[in-house]
Write a protein that holds these residues in place. Structure first.
Motif, PDB file in Angstrom:
ATOM      1  N   ASN A 259       0.719  -1.079   0.059  1.00 29.11           N
ATOM      2  CA  ASN A 259      -0.595  -0.199  -0.142  1.00 29.11           C
ATOM      3  C   ASN A 259       0.711   1.310  -0.603  1.00 29.11           C
ATOM      4  O   ASN A 259       0.428   2.495  -0.835  1.00 29.11           O
ATOM      5  N   GLY A 260       1.869   1.105   0.308  1.00 31.73           N
ATOM      6  CA  GLY A 260       2.650   2.066   0.623  1.00 31.73           C
ATOM      7  C   GLY A 260       3.588   3.476   1.980  1.00 31.73           C
ATOM      8  O   GLY A 260       2.236   2.677   2.023  1.00 31.73           O
ATOM      9  N   ALA A 261       3.740   3.478   2.086  1.00 26.45           N
ATOM     10  CA  ALA A 261       4.266   4.520   3.281  1.00 26.45           C
ATOM     11  C   ALA A 261       4.623   5.840   2.713  1.00 26.45           C
ATOM     12  O   ALA A 261       5.287   5.994   1.941  1.00 26.45           O
ATOM     13  N   GLU A 262       4.012   6.679   3.739  1.00 23.39           N
ATOM     14  CA  GLU A 262       4.275   8.076   3.337  1.00 23.39           C
ATOM     15  C   GLU A 262       5.229   8.341   4.013  1.00 23.39           C
ATOM     16  O   GLU A 262       5.902   8.768   5.398  1.00 23.39           O
ATOM     17  N   VAL A 263       6.582   9.428   3.415  1.00 28.45           N
ATOM     18  CA  VAL A 263       7.591   9.395   3.306  1.00 28.45           C
ATOM     19  C   VAL A 263       7.725  10.653   3.359  1.00 28.45           C
ATOM     20  O   VAL A 263       8.950  11.365   4.571  1.00 28.45           O
ATOM     21  N   GLY A 264       7.198  11.141   3.587  1.00 24.28           N
ATOM     22  CA  GLY A 264       7.122  13.312   3.049  1.00 24.28           C
ATOM     23  C   GLY A 264       6.219  13.713   2.110  1.00 24.28           C
ATOM     24  O   GLY A 264       5.538  13.459   2.279  1.00 24.28           O
ATOM     25  N   GLU A 265       6.776  15.366   2.013  1.00 20.35           N
ATOM     26  CA  GLU A 265       5.608  15.722   1.801  1.00 20.35           C
ATOM     27  C   GLU A 265       6.785  17.156   0.715  1.00 20.35           C
ATOM     28  O   GLU A 265       7.678  17.857   0.757  1.00 20.35           O
ATOM     29  N   VAL A 266       6.292  17.109  -0.774  1.00 15.53           N
ATOM     30  CA  VAL A 266       6.927  18.148  -1.242  1.00 15.53           C
ATOM     31  C   VAL A 266       5.712  19.704  -1.141  1.00 15.53           C
ATOM     32  O   VAL A 266       4.629  19.289  -1.940  1.00 15.53           O
ATOM     33  N   ARG A 267       6.130  20.872  -1.369  1.00 16.24           N
ATOM     34  CA  ARG A 267       5.509  21.739  -1.290  1.00 16.24           C
ATOM     35  C   ARG A 267       5.827  22.092  -3.175  1.00 16.24           C
ATOM     36  O   ARG A 267       7.224  22.744  -3.482  1.00 16.24           O
ATOM     37  N   GLY A 269       4.353  25.880  -4.050  1.00 15.34           N
ATOM     38  CA  GLY A 269       3.532  26.983  -3.703  1.00 15.34           C
ATOM     39  C   GLY A 269       2.289  26.952  -2.877  1.00 15.34           C
ATOM     40  O   GLY A 269       2.818  26.166  -1.255  1.00 15.34           O
ATOM     41  N   LEU A 270       1.061  26.779  -3.119  1.00 11.58           N
ATOM     42  CA  LEU A 270       0.144  26.269  -2.122  1.00 11.58           C
ATOM     43  C   LEU A 270      -0.009  24.828  -2.306  1.00 11.58           C
ATOM     44  O   LEU A 270      -1.018  24.770  -1.889  1.00 11.58           O
ATOM     45  N   ARG A 271       0.401  24.514  -4.123  1.00 12.18           N
ATOM     46  CA  ARG A 271       0.033  23.152  -3.612  1.00 12.18           C
ATOM     47  C   ARG A 271       1.257  22.091  -2.651  1.00 12.18           C
ATOM     48  O   ARG A 271       1.778  22.562  -2.809  1.00 12.18           O
ATOM     49  N   LYS A 272       0.317  20.406  -2.264  1.00 12.61           N
ATOM     50  CA  LYS A 272       1.494  19.996  -1.917  1.00 12.61           C
ATOM     51  C   LYS A 272       1.164  18.555  -2.176  1.00 12.61           C
ATOM     52  O   LYS A 272       0.009  18.392  -2.456  1.00 12.61           O
ATOM     53  N   ARG A 273       2.107  18.107  -2.743  1.00  9.54           N
ATOM     54  CA  ARG A 273       1.904  16.280  -2.605  1.00  9.54           C
ATOM     55  C   ARG A 273       2.848  15.314  -2.189  1.00  9.54           C
ATOM     56  O   ARG A 273       3.806  15.819  -1.490  1.00  9.54           O
ATOM     57  N   SER A 274       1.998  14.333  -1.278  1.00 12.00           N
ATOM     58  CA  SER A 274       3.176  13.439  -0.495  1.00 12.00           C
ATOM     59  C   SER A 274       3.983  12.757  -1.272  1.00 12.00           C
ATOM     60  O   SER A 274       3.489  12.427  -2.506  1.00 12.00           O
ATOM     61  N   VAL A 275       4.735  12.014  -0.180  1.00 11.78           N
ATOM     62  CA  VAL A 275       5.843  11.098  -1.398  1.00 11.78           C
ATOM     63  C   VAL A 275       5.378  10.063  -0.433  1.00 11.78           C
ATOM     64  O   VAL A 275       5.872   9.572   0.456  1.00 11.78           O
ATOM     65  N   THR A 276       4.980   9.202  -1.143  1.00  9.39           N
ATOM     66  CA  THR A 276       4.889   7.552  -1.049  1.00  9.39           C
ATOM     67  C   THR A 276       6.012   6.777  -1.321  1.00  9.39           C
ATOM     68  O   THR A 276       6.561   6.630  -2.655  1.00  9.39           O
ATOM     69  N   VAL A 277       6.534   5.651  -0.532  1.00  7.54           N
ATOM     70  CA  VAL A 277       7.273   4.929  -1.108  1.00  7.54           C
ATOM     71  C   VAL A 277       6.297   3.467  -0.820  1.00  7.54           C
ATOM     72  O   VAL A 277       6.059   2.769   0.426  1.00  7.54           O
ATOM     73  N   ARG A 278       6.681   2.183  -2.059  1.00  3.92           N
ATOM     74  CA  ARG A 278       6.270   1.215  -2.287  1.00  3.92           C
ATOM     75  C   ARG A 278       6.867   0.312  -2.927  1.00  3.92           C
ATOM     76  O   ARG A 278       7.880   1.032  -3.870  1.00  3.92           O
ATOM     77  N   LEU A 279       6.672  -1.248  -2.653  1.00  3.03           N
ATOM     78  CA  LEU A 279       7.321  -1.663  -3.630  1.00  3.03           C
ATOM     79  C   LEU A 279       7.315  -1.220  -5.504  1.00  3.03           C
ATOM     80  O   LEU A 279       6.051  -1.216  -6.000  1.00  3.03           O
TER      81      LEU A 279
END
Length: 461
Positions: A259-267, A269-279
């Protein structure tokens, strides 16, 4: 308030131009009302038993009539638009939903009385009312000067012809209220509880067919679930102990891998995206061999394969399973047909669906606006009874006589007679709004009774 101002206009003459008061005069309206009221009052004083008997009879007749009224949570809304929810089977792609939605727009726009049609497909995962891409919501603006019920029937007829579509038609505000009350946009929710998934699915299918054949029900939609391929993991406890790993740790590593594990976040401006690691690889291509070969890390650095500490098998399972009170639950949503009373409809459906559920070892309950109306009615009833008792004791203290307090409350039943008559003339349906109106009428009756008693005492003094 408006009462003193109206009394000054219709009962007494105003002051002179120089501000000096003049002799009060009685307006024409008051004289006309007195001319009607005096004969009625004289008749009541001459035949008090007859008047009291007639009043009691009118009260009993109104109570009997009120028992035949329908019931609903809120009165019908008359909005200038319909909310049309169209759902395809779960798992339908965005492209397929777009294709069906594009066909729905001209079908509804060509109906006489429709002004415009707008749509939205799906809702974001973090939305308060998240929807999958297999669901589309249409807002159909209509001309209120035309026959809106005919427009609704045309929408159901045209969209209902599309294979695989589940349809719910209602008003925007009513949809939002229903979603808050029961989690579905329909006005009535039928909750079916059971233990076995297959038995629960078959029972819901039977109930759905029964609801579709009922003339007082429309827009029936059951749990739109499908069976999906899953992997069941049965842990080998002795092997886990030997490897120094707990079931929780194994579950966390398996979930993180697939399913993946959330390890960080990229911003940005006003947008943000989660960084997920999986197989690596497509999650739809994970097979039984890949799952079994997953390497699990122990506390002491020992590494084992998943199939060394667990038994992994493939099975088919529903993609959606609701639970409530620790029991599996299936949901059937529907709307009352135009003109149907929710309270009477629920009683009919309870008698029809309970034997079906009991035969399969399941139980059934009803939610949505019906449950909210019953809860609000009980709460208003208890609060109203408590307030009437409190007001009586306050009146005894204020008027100095229990007899005077009882006299002030004597007109409450007669006030309810007029309230029931007003509901019967408008629309014979008791809703929370009408119950609030009854409470307001009781307040006016108390006020008028107190004013009459004080006026009578002043005249006698």
């Amino acid at each position: 308030t408006a009462v003193p101002a109206l009394a000054g206009i219709f009962r007494l003459g105003g002051g002179g131009k120089d501000g000096k008061s003049v002799k009060p005069t009685v307006s024409l309206g008051i004289r006309a009302m007195r001319s009607v009221y005096r004969p009625v009052l004289a008749f009541a004083m001459r035949f008090p038993k007859t008047v009291l008997s007639a009043s009691l009879a009118a009260f009993l007749v109104s109570l009997h009539a009120a028992t035949g009224f329908g019931s609903s949570f809120l009165p019908p809304f008359r909005e200038d638009s319909f909310n049309v929810m169209v759902s395809l089977p779960p798992g339908a792609s965005l492209a397929e939903t777009e294709r069906v939605s594009e066909a729905c727009v001209p079908a509804m726009a060509s109906i006489p009385g429709v002004l415009s049609v707008t749509r939205r497909t799906g809702r974001a995962e973090r939305d308060q009312h998240a929807e999958p891409v297999s669901s589309s919501e249409f807002v159909v603006r209509v001309d209120l000067s035309g026959d809106t019920e005919a427009v609704r029937d045309q929408i159901r007829e045209r969209i209902g012809k599309i294979p695989g579509c589940a349809l719910i038609v209602g008003y925007p505000i009513a949809h939002r209220i229903s979603a808050i009350l029961s989690g579905t946009e329909a006005e009535l929710a039928v909750n079916v509880f059971g233990e076995n998934v297959d038995v629960l699915r078959d029972t819901v299918a039977k109930m759905k067919r029964a609801l579709e054949s009922h003339p007082g029900v429309s827009d029936v939609r059951a749990n739109r679930e499908i069976t999906v391929r899953t992997f069941r993991i049965d842990y080998d406890m002795p092997a886990l102990v030997e490897a120094g790993i707990t079931p929780r740790e194994v579950g966390e590593q398996v979930a993180a891998a697939f399913n993946g594990a959330e390890v960080g976040e990229v911003r940005d401006g006003l947008r943000k995206r989660s960084v997920t690691v999986r197989l690596a690889g497509d999650e739809d291509l994970h097979d039984l061999k890949t799952v079994k070969s997953l390497v699990i890390s122990g506390r002491a650095g020992k590494r084992v394969r998943l199939d060394d500490v667990a038994h992994v098998v493939t099975e088919e399972a529903p993609n959606l399973m609701l639970r409530e009170g620790g029991r599996r639950k299936a949901l059937i949503s529907c709307n009352p047909a135009p003109g149907a009373s929710v309270g009477n409809l629920v009683e009919e459906l309870r008698a029809q669906l309970t034997p079906i559920a009991a035969e399969a070892g399941c139980t059934v309950s009803f939610g949505g606006s019906y449950q909210a109306r019953e809860s609000a009615g009980r709460r208003l009833g208890m609060l109203g009874a408590g307030l009437v008792a409190a007001i009586f004791f306050i009146l005894v203290f204020a008027l100095g006589s229990g007899r005077a307090a009882a006299l002030a409350m004597l007109n409450v039943p007669l006030g309810l007679v007029g309230s029931v008559a007003a509901v019967a003339l408008a629309e014979p349906v008791l809703s929370v709004s009408s119950l609030v109106g009854f409470v307001t009428v009781i307040g006016f009756v108390f006020r008028n009774g107190i004013l009459l008693i004080n006026c009578s005492r002043d005249r006698m003094d």
